[in-house]
Scaffold this motif. Structure first.
Motif, PDB file in Angstrom:
ATOM      1  N   HIS A 134     -68.427 -14.296 -16.605  1.00 51.49           N
ATOM      2  CA  HIS A 134     -68.951 -15.663 -16.615  1.00 51.49           C
ATOM      3  C   HIS A 134     -68.496 -16.417 -17.856  1.00 51.49           C
ATOM      4  CE1 HIS A 134     -71.914 -13.878 -19.396  1.00 51.49           C
ATOM      5  NE2 HIS A 134     -71.874 -15.078 -19.947  1.00 51.49           N
ATOM      6  N   GLY A 135     -68.656 -17.724 -17.776  1.00 50.55           N
ATOM      7  CA  GLY A 135     -68.456 -18.588 -18.923  1.00 50.55           C
ATOM      8  C   GLY A 135     -69.540 -19.652 -18.953  1.00 50.55           C
ATOM      9  N   PHE A 163     -70.187 -23.407 -20.215  1.00 53.45           N
ATOM     10  CA  PHE A 163     -69.348 -24.552 -20.553  1.00 53.45           C
ATOM     11  C   PHE A 163     -70.213 -25.783 -20.846  1.00 53.45           C
ATOM     12  CE2 PHE A 163     -67.043 -21.788 -17.684  1.00 53.45           C
ATOM     13  CZ  PHE A 163     -65.832 -21.626 -18.338  1.00 53.45           C
ATOM     14  N   ARG A 184     -66.406 -29.764 -19.700  1.00 51.99           N
ATOM     15  CA  ARG A 184     -65.282 -28.839 -19.518  1.00 51.99           C
ATOM     16  C   ARG A 184     -65.429 -27.969 -18.271  1.00 51.99           C
ATOM     17  NH1 ARG A 184     -62.270 -27.866 -24.181  1.00 51.99           N
ATOM     18  NH2 ARG A 184     -60.695 -27.096 -22.704  1.00 51.99           N
ATOM     19  N   ALA A 185     -66.562 -27.985 -17.606  1.00 53.53           N
ATOM     20  CA  ALA A 185     -66.800 -27.071 -16.487  1.00 53.53           C
ATOM     21  C   ALA A 185     -65.846 -27.318 -15.325  1.00 53.53           C
ATOM     22  CB  ALA A 185     -68.249 -27.190 -16.011  1.00 53.53           C
ATOM     23  N   ALA A 194     -62.440 -25.897 -15.976  1.00 54.82           N
ATOM     24  CA  ALA A 194     -62.456 -24.440 -15.870  1.00 54.82           C
ATOM     25  C   ALA A 194     -62.420 -24.002 -14.408  1.00 54.82           C
ATOM     26  CB  ALA A 194     -63.697 -23.880 -16.565  1.00 54.82           C
ATOM     27  N   LEU A 237     -73.036 -23.036 -16.233  1.00 58.93           N
ATOM     28  CA  LEU A 237     -72.539 -21.664 -16.146  1.00 58.93           C
ATOM     29  C   LEU A 237     -71.737 -21.473 -14.865  1.00 58.93           C
ATOM     30  CD1 LEU A 237     -74.341 -18.384 -17.006  1.00 58.93           C
ATOM     31  CD2 LEU A 237     -73.323 -18.613 -14.739  1.00 58.93           C
ATOM     32  N   PHE A 292     -61.300 -19.011 -19.778  1.00 64.83           N
ATOM     33  CA  PHE A 292     -62.556 -19.301 -20.480  1.00 64.83           C
ATOM     34  C   PHE A 292     -62.296 -19.662 -21.939  1.00 64.83           C
ATOM     35  CE2 PHE A 292     -65.043 -16.201 -17.527  1.00 64.83           C
ATOM     36  CZ  PHE A 292     -65.018 -17.147 -16.524  1.00 64.83           C
ATOM     37  N   CYS A 310     -60.874 -23.083 -22.406  1.00 65.97           N
ATOM     38  CA  CYS A 310     -61.823 -24.153 -22.102  1.00 65.97           C
ATOM     39  C   CYS A 310     -63.042 -24.141 -23.020  1.00 65.97           C
ATOM     40  CB  CYS A 310     -62.263 -24.055 -20.636  1.00 65.97           C
ATOM     41  SG  CYS A 310     -60.948 -24.398 -19.447  1.00 65.97           S
ATOM     42  N   ALA A 360     -65.271 -21.756 -23.709  1.00 70.44           N
ATOM     43  CA  ALA A 360     -66.486 -21.157 -23.157  1.00 70.44           C
ATOM     44  C   ALA A 360     -67.229 -20.331 -24.200  1.00 70.44           C
ATOM     45  CB  ALA A 360     -66.141 -20.279 -21.958  1.00 70.44           C
ATOM     46  N   HIS A 371     -70.476 -17.221 -24.162  1.00 67.96           N
ATOM     47  CA  HIS A 371     -70.841 -16.147 -23.241  1.00 67.96           C
ATOM     48  C   HIS A 371     -72.189 -15.547 -23.599  1.00 67.96           C
ATOM     49  CE1 HIS A 371     -66.754 -16.187 -21.629  1.00 67.96           C
ATOM     50  NE2 HIS A 371     -66.331 -16.195 -22.878  1.00 67.96           N
ATOM     51  N   TYR A 419     -66.387  -9.629 -23.863  1.00 66.85           N
ATOM     52  CA  TYR A 419     -66.030 -10.991 -24.250  1.00 66.85           C
ATOM     53  C   TYR A 419     -65.494 -11.029 -25.682  1.00 66.85           C
ATOM     54  CZ  TYR A 419     -68.500 -12.202 -19.991  1.00 66.85           C
ATOM     55  OH  TYR A 419     -68.894 -12.292 -18.675  1.00 66.85           O
TER      56      TYR A 419
END
Length: 541
Positions: free
Chosen positions: A395-396, A398, A402-403, A406, A441, A492, A495, A497, A499, A506
Motif C-alpha cells: 500500500h501507499g 498519498f 498525488r493519489a 499513483a 490510501l 510509491f 509519488c 507515498a 506507509h 517499505y
C-alpha cells in the motif's frame, strides 16, 4: 526481505544459546519458553515470508517478566523480536538471523483499567482489538480509532507498532493518533512511561490523560515496527459510541470518478469509514462467502441497528438484495456515517450521496457496509483467496493531490507486465480508503496459486480451510509477485507515498533525508545501543 520458498529448518542450539534458554526458563517458567522445532518455525512466518527459525520463543506474563527477559537476551548478544497477532505481511517480526528470541506478547493481554471519569482505557499490548471492543461496547465507549479488520487476532500493541487503519479512521486518523501514553521496556530492561503518565506526582501514579506533555515521546514509540522498544501497557483515549449510523454504497464506471468522490468525502470529513473496491477485488469478496456466513452476518445487522424494528427492516433489505446486485458493478464505494442522532448521521450521509451523484455514481444496496459494521471483527479467512490462493497486499498513503497520479501509474504497470501476470495466473485488485481529511490510501492486493504456510493453516477457520484448494509450492509465481511489488514500491516512492506497517519491506530508512536519518539512528542508539531490538526493522541495524 523476500519471501522464502519453505520454512527454515531449525539448527541445534549452541552452548551459549542453550544457557540463555535455561536462564529464561528459570525467570519465566517452563510453560513460557518454547524451543520445539514447530514453535521456532511458526513464530518466524508471516503472511508472505518464511524467515530463519528463532532460537526460542518466550511468552512473558507481565512487564516485570519482560524486563528481566530482555535484560538477559540482549546481554547474551542475542536479538529480541516482538510479535503481536501475526497478521503482518512486511516481515515486521521476521528475525534477521537465527540468533533471535521471538517475544510472543499474547501472554500480556489484560484490560487493566477502564476509567469512565477520565475517558481512558489502559490495556496490555497483547490485547486484541476484538477483546477491547467487546469489553467497552456494553459501556457505550470506544477509542476514536477502534481496530483493524483483522482485529480478532491483531493486537493493540501490534497495531501501534505497525500503525493501522480501518475502524474509525475516516475521521479519527490512524491507530497511533488515539494513544495518550505508553509504558515501554528498552533493550536493557529499563521501563519508561510517556506523556503525563511519566509525571512524578508524590507517591501516586499520575493519571495518563495528556499525550503532549513536553516533546511527544509517546509518538516516538508508535509506528516504529517494534525497533525502538517493547510496548507493554497502552493508554487510549475514549469517546462515546455514536448513537446513530447511516450507510451508503455507490457504483462508479471508472476509478477517476470514484476517486473524485472519495477526495471530497475525505476532505469534508463526512464518514467514519469510506472505502472502495475495484471490480476484481469485489469479485473475490463475492465469491468468498457462503450462505451460512450470510445468515450469520444478517443476524449481526439486525442486532446492530439500535432498535429491533429498525434492525428487522435493515436486515430484510440485506436479505432481499442478496448478492446479484453487485454483478454489474464496476467500482464500488461504501460509506458509514455516524452521529449523535439519526438526523446528524443522515445529514452527513445525504452530503455523501450528493457528492457521489455529482460525480456520476449510481446508488446501490448498502449491504456491504451494514454487514461489516455489524460484524467488525470477523474471521481472517480473507488472508487467502476464495479458492485458497496466496494473498498479499502492498500500500501507499498519498496526499489527495498525488493519489490519482499513483493510481494511473499502477494501472499502467499492470499493462506493461500483462504477460508476466498472465503467465503466473496472478490476480491484482485494489482497496482504497480515506484516512482523516488529508490521506488517501491505495492498496494493491495480489492473489496467485501457491502453497500455504503454517500461519495460514493456524489462522483460517477449519471449515474455510477444508473448502479451499491445496496448491503446490509455486516459487516462480511468488518471485513474479515480488517483482511486481518492487516495481510498485518504485511508483510509491516517486509519488511521495508514506506507509504503515513499515517492517522490513517499505523503504523508510532509504527515503529519509540524510539529516533525518542521522537523528533517527541517534535515537535508536540511545534506546538500543547494541541494536538488539528487532534489528533490521525500519531499515535500522
Amino acid at each position: 526481505m523476500s519471501a522464502d520458498t519453505a520454512p527454515a529448518t531449525p539448527s541445534p542450539l549452541t552452548v551459549p544459546q542453550a544457557g540463555l534458554v535455561e536462564d529464561l526458563r528459570a525467570l519465566l517458567g517452563e510453560d513460557r519458553v518454547f524451543c520445539d522445532d514447530d514453535a521456532r518455525r511458526f513464530y518466524t512466518q508471516d503472511v508472505f515470508t518464511n524467515g530463519p527459525a528463532a532460537l526460542a520463543v518466550i511468552r512473558p506474563a507481565d512487564t516485570q517478566q519482560l524486563s528481566g527477559a530482555l535484560k538477559r537476551i540482549t546481554a547474551a548478544g542475542m536479538a529480541a523480536v516482538p510479535r503481536g497477532g501475526g497478521m503482518s505481511y512486511t516481515s515486521g517480526y521476521i528475525p534477521p538471523t537465527g540468533d533471535s528470541v521471538v517475544v510472543d506478547m499474547s501472554g500480556m493481554d489484560r484490560i487493566v483499567d477502564i476509567d469512565e471519569t477520565n475517558m481512558t482505557v489502559t490495556v496490555e499490548a497483547g490485547c486484541t482489538w476484538k477483546a477491547l471492543h467487546e469489553t467497552l461496547s456494553p459501556k457505550g465507549l470506544r477509542p476514536p480509532f477502534w481496530g483493524t479488520l483483522s482485529g480478532i487476532k491483531a493486537t493493540v500493541g501490534g497495531g501501534l507498532s505497525q500503525n493501522s487503519v480501518f475502524w474509525g479512521c475516516g475521521q479519527a486518523g490512524t491507530a497511533a493518533e488515539s494513544v495518550l501514553a505508553l509504558e515501554v521496556v528498552l533493550a536493557d530492561g529499563t521501563v519508561v512511561k510517556t506523556g503525563s503518565w511519566a509525571h512524578a506526582s508524590g507517591n501516586t501514579e499520575t493519571q495518563p490523560f495528556f499525550r503532549q506533555y513536553g516533546p511527544d515521546l509517546t509518538g516516538l514509540f508508535t509506528s516504529d515496527a517494534g525497533a525502538l522498544a517493547f510496548k507493554t501497557r497502552i493508554v487510549l483515549r475514549l469517546v462515546r459510541v455514536a448513537r446513530a449510523k447511516a450507510y451508503a454504497s455507490f457504483s462508479f464506471e471508472d476509478w477517476p470518478a470514484l476517486f473524485r468522490a472519495m477526495h471530497d468525502i475525505g476532505r469534508d470529513g463526512l464518514a467514519s469509514e469510506c472505502f472502495a473496491f475495484d471490480p476484481f477485488l469485489q469479485g473475490q469478496r463475492m465469491k468468498r462467502e457462503s450462505l451460512a456466513k450470510d445468515v450469520k452476518a444478517l443476524a449481526g445487522v439486525v442486532k446492530g441497528q439500535g432498535t429491533l424494528l429498525k434492525g428487522l427492516k435493515e436486515g430484510l433489505k440485506v436479505a432481499v438484495a442478496g448478492r446479484r446486485y453487485m454483478d454489474d458493478v464496476p467500482y464500488s464505494l461504501h460509506v458509514i456515517c455516524e452521529g449523535r442522532s439519526e438526523a446528524a448521521a443522515d445529514a452527513d450521509c445525504a452530503a455523501v450521496k450528493a457528492i457521489c451523484t455529482r460525480e456520476g455514481g449510481a446508488e446501490i444496496e448498502n449491504s456491504i457496509p451494514k454487514i461489516l459494521a455489524a460484524n467488525p471483527f470477523g474471521p481472517v479467512n480473507s488472508m487467502v483467496g476464495p479458492e485458497g490462493e496466496r494473498w498479499v497486499p502492498i500500500h501507499g498513503l498519498f496526499s489527495h493531490g498525488r493519489a490519482d497520479e499513483a493510481m494511473e501509474r499502477l494501472k499502467a504497470l499492470e499493462t506493461t507486465h500483462a504477460d508476466l501476470i498472465e503467465r503466473h495466473d496472478i490476480g491484482i485488485g485494489y482497496l482504497c480508503l480515506t484516512v482523516s481529511t488529508t490521506i488517501f490510501l491505495i492498496e494493491p492486493v495480489f492473489f496467485w496459486p501457491d502453497a500455504l504456510n503454517d500461519l495460514h493453516r493456524a489462522s483460517l477457520e477449519p471449515d474455510a480451510l477444508a473448502r479451499i484448494n491445496e496448491f503446490d509450492a509455486n516459487p516462480d509465481a511468488r518471485a513474479a509477485v515480488e517483482q511486481l511489488r518492487t516495481a510498485m514500491l518504485d511508483i510509491f516512492q516517486d509519488c511521495g507515498a508514506a506507509h504503515l506497517q513499515i517492517g522490513r519491506t517499505y523503504r523508510y530508512g532509504k527515503t529519509m533525508s540524510p539529516t533525518t536519518r542521522t537523528l533517527l539512528e541517534a535515537i535508536k542508539t540511545a534506546v538500543d545501543p547494541d541494536g538488539r531490538v528487532n534489528p533490521g526493522a525500519l531499515g535500522l541495524h
